[in-house]
Design a protein around this motif. Structure first.
Motif, mmCIF file in Angstrom:
data_model
loop_
_atom_site.group_PDB
_atom_site.id
_atom_site.type_symbol
_atom_site.label_atom_id
_atom_site.label_comp_id
_atom_site.label_asym_id
_atom_site.label_seq_id
_atom_site.Cartn_x
_atom_site.Cartn_y
_atom_site.Cartn_z
ATOM 1 N N ALA A 36 0.828 -1.203 0.000
ATOM 2 C CA ALA A 36 0.000 0.000 0.000
ATOM 3 C C ALA A 36 0.865 1.257 0.000
ATOM 4 O O ALA A 36 0.552 2.238 -0.684
ATOM 5 C CB ALA A 36 -0.931 -0.005 1.217
ATOM 6 N N GLU A 37 1.945 1.249 0.755
ATOM 7 C CA GLU A 37 2.865 2.389 0.763
ATOM 8 C C GLU A 37 3.435 2.618 -0.634
ATOM 9 O O GLU A 37 3.519 3.765 -1.105
ATOM 10 C CB GLU A 37 3.999 2.143 1.759
ATOM 11 C CG GLU A 37 3.583 2.218 3.213
ATOM 12 C CD GLU A 37 3.442 3.641 3.724
ATOM 13 O OE1 GLU A 37 3.742 4.591 2.948
ATOM 14 O OE2 GLU A 37 3.037 3.812 4.880
ATOM 15 N N ALA A 38 3.819 1.549 -1.304
ATOM 16 C CA ALA A 38 4.361 1.675 -2.653
ATOM 17 C C ALA A 38 3.287 2.181 -3.622
ATOM 18 O O ALA A 38 3.559 3.028 -4.487
ATOM 19 C CB ALA A 38 4.907 0.327 -3.123
ATOM 20 N N ALA A 39 2.064 1.676 -3.474
ATOM 21 C CA ALA A 39 0.982 2.104 -4.362
ATOM 22 C C ALA A 39 0.644 3.572 -4.152
ATOM 23 O O ALA A 39 0.347 4.298 -5.111
ATOM 24 C CB ALA A 39 -0.251 1.240 -4.121
ATOM 25 N N VAL A 92 -4.605 0.043 -6.821
ATOM 26 C CA VAL A 92 -4.699 -1.380 -6.486
ATOM 27 C C VAL A 92 -4.816 -2.182 -7.781
ATOM 28 O O VAL A 92 -5.763 -1.997 -8.546
ATOM 29 C CB VAL A 92 -5.912 -1.655 -5.580
ATOM 30 C CG1 VAL A 92 -5.996 -3.147 -5.240
ATOM 31 C CG2 VAL A 92 -5.824 -0.826 -4.310
ATOM 32 N N ALA A 93 -3.851 -3.061 -8.015
ATOM 33 C CA ALA A 93 -3.847 -3.886 -9.225
ATOM 34 C C ALA A 93 -4.379 -5.273 -8.916
ATOM 35 O O ALA A 93 -4.237 -5.780 -7.792
ATOM 36 C CB ALA A 93 -2.428 -3.983 -9.782
ATOM 37 N N TYR A 119 -9.174 -1.149 2.983
ATOM 38 C CA TYR A 119 -7.825 -0.869 2.498
ATOM 39 C C TYR A 119 -7.017 -0.192 3.596
ATOM 40 O O TYR A 119 -7.582 0.467 4.481
ATOM 41 C CB TYR A 119 -7.884 0.042 1.266
ATOM 42 C CG TYR A 119 -8.611 -0.568 0.091
ATOM 43 C CD1 TYR A 119 -8.041 -1.593 -0.652
ATOM 44 C CD2 TYR A 119 -9.890 -0.131 -0.264
ATOM 45 C CE1 TYR A 119 -8.720 -2.163 -1.733
ATOM 46 C CE2 TYR A 119 -10.570 -0.702 -1.337
ATOM 47 C CZ TYR A 119 -9.979 -1.711 -2.058
ATOM 48 O OH TYR A 119 -10.649 -2.277 -3.112
ATOM 49 N N PRO A 120 -5.693 -0.306 3.552
ATOM 50 C CA PRO A 120 -4.862 0.349 4.570
ATOM 51 C C PRO A 120 -5.076 1.861 4.575
ATOM 52 O O PRO A 120 -5.359 2.471 3.537
ATOM 53 C CB PRO A 120 -3.438 -0.017 4.130
ATOM 54 C CG PRO A 120 -3.582 -1.296 3.370
ATOM 55 C CD PRO A 120 -4.898 -1.160 2.642
ATOM 56 N N PRO A 121 -4.911 2.487 5.732
ATOM 57 C CA PRO A 121 -5.154 3.934 5.845
ATOM 58 C C PRO A 121 -4.315 4.784 4.907
ATOM 59 O O PRO A 121 -4.770 5.850 4.490
ATOM 60 C CB PRO A 121 -4.808 4.226 7.317
ATOM 61 C CG PRO A 121 -5.047 2.929 8.024
ATOM 62 C CD PRO A 121 -4.660 1.865 7.051
#
Length: 460
Positions: A36-39, A92-93, A119-121
């Motif tokens: 999530a951080e990378a996205a 999100v893929a 989803y993560p915050p």
């Protein structure tokens, strides 16, 4: 969790037990957080610049996962709603760690003391959320609302938008909103009435202290801005549903109306709440007379919500009409992708079709899998809601053991009677072998156990 608000944290220990019982996720696995951080760092490249459009958001004041922003303008006799929806699919893929975790969860779970997000915050409350602290990527639906309230999808595009303001239901002023906002909502409601739709939006129940360790459940009706805002989502979802059906694809929200037995039970519930329901008036006509500001009406609205067979999801199937009885129309969920898994795929299909592209195979395949995944998530959410309400009811009645209450039998199952307490938004069961639906009973509260979330009544 929309049913109970607990500002005094009266329910804290019980809610902790509910979280444990239903294995409510606490945070996310490390690999999901890393993905999530990378996205979140992914820079939008396929988005038109719509930052000049004066979008605003309208949500509960404390919300930070903002799915929707809107702008409204006049277009001749029509109103043009530009409805910007968080572009979750940009971050999100299919098949990545965030997507896999989202399929496990299905939807955000809400409890009075917090939520377990889909989803993560870093995505849901920051990078993908339509907050007013900078441009955000969005899917913008252009929805044309005619004078009769009919909604038509004019176009769908990926765009960068900039929200001008984060408005809250409790604090919003008329001058903060687009001038045409109330007229658009009025048109949508007029169209609902014309097609015989009745959406039941029960008010929120709130735990309030009465002193001396006594508590009650009070009702907080929906505010006007809240109801009007819901009309925007409804219009967009109806327009998207028609567009998908025209292309013989999609994932539709479906619901059957209450059956004869449920309606008979509702008539007994109305009697318990001292609501005059003429025999000649059907349920939909009676619903239109309800006023959420009235506690008895509010309790009955909650009973209606519980009386139906429940809504579900269904992919487009040849020869099958995906009907939603309460809305009296074809309907989809496309406006809350930060909180519901299904919306992300419906949005992708609508975007593709509006731009002359084929619906991605992954989306078509997802439409077949989503009904089961969403049914599982909805069932868990419903059980958590029910558990929280049971907890609030037992807390409210704890300490009143030995008191006598009047109740009306709404249904029988063998020797067990389902009863509605008079004047209270509480449904319970008691052993009453000879009781009949509609009969009034005097019941003594034998036990109110917040730890087990159970009430026990016996004949007085």
């Amino acid at each position: 969790m929309k049913a109970i608000h607990d500002p005094g944290r009266v329910l804290a220990q019980g809610l902790a037990d509910i979280r444990t019982q239903f294995a409510v996720p606490q945070g996310f696995p490390p690999e999901v957080l890393a993905a999530a951080e990378a996205a979140a760092a992914r820079k939008p490249t396929d988005h038109a610049d719509r930052t000049a459009v004066p979008f605003v958001t309208l949500d509960p004041t404390s919300s930070t996962d903002l799915d929707q922003a809107f702008a409204i303008e006049e277009a001749g006799p029509d109103l043009l709603l530009r409805y910007a929806i968080a572009d979750v699919a940009w971050f999100v893929a299919d098949g990545d760690a965030v997507d896999i975790e989202a399929w496990k969860r299905g939807e955000t779970l809400y409890l009075p003391d917090g939520k377990a997000g889909l989803y993560p915050p870093v995505l849901a409350e920051r990078a993908a959320s339509l907050l007013p602290d900078g441009p955000r990527p969005a899917i913008v639906f252009a929805v044309r609302i005619g004078p009769d309230g009919a909604a038509r999808l004019d176009g769908v595009e990926r765009a960068m938008i900039r929200s001008r303001a984060k408005l809250g239901y409790a604090t919003v002023r008329t001058q903060d909103l687009p001038p045409a906002f109330p007229e658009l909502a009025r048109r949508v409601r007029a169209a609902e009435s014309a097609r015989g739709a009745v959406r039941v939006d029960p008010p929120q129940q709130e735990v309030v202290a009465l002193g001396h360790d006594r508590f009650a459940l009070a009702w907080r009706p929906m505010r006007g801005a809240e109801e009007d805002n819901a009309a925007l989502s409804l219009a967009c979802n109806l327009a998207v549903a028609r567009a998908l059906l025209a292309h013989r694809t999609g994932l539709f929200r479906v619901m059957a109306g209450p059956d004869d037995r449920a309606i008979a039970r509702l008539r007994q519930t109305a009697r318990a709440l001292s609501l005059p329901w003429p025999d000649a008036l059907d349920l939909k006509a009676f619903e239109r007379t309800l006023d959420a500001q009235d506690p008895a009406h509010a309790a009955f609205m909650t009973a209606i919500r519980r009386a139906g067979s429940g809504a579900g999801y269904a992919p487009w199937t040849p020869g099958v009409e995906p009907w939603h009885a309460a809305i009296a129309a074809l309907y989809v969920h496309a406006t809350a992708p930060l909180r519901r898994l299904a919306d992300r795929f419906v949005i992708r299909a609508a975007f593709a079709l509006a731009n002359g592209l084929p619906v991605p195979e992954a989306v078509t395949a997802a439409f077949q899998r989503l009904p089961e995944a969403m049914a599982r998530a909805d069932a868990i959410a419903a059980r958590i809601d029910r558990a929280a309400i049971d907890l609030a009811e037992t807390v409210m009645l704890h300490g009143r053991e030995g008191e006598t209450f009047t109740a009306v039998v709404t249904d029988m199952d063998g020797t067990s009677a389902r009863v509605q307490l008079e004047g209270l938004p509480i449904v319970a069961r008691t052993r009453a072998p000879d009781a009949q639906p509609g009969q009034r009973l005097a019941l003594r509260l034998d036990r109110a156990d917040p730890a087990r979330r159970t009430l026990s009544f016996i004949p007085a």
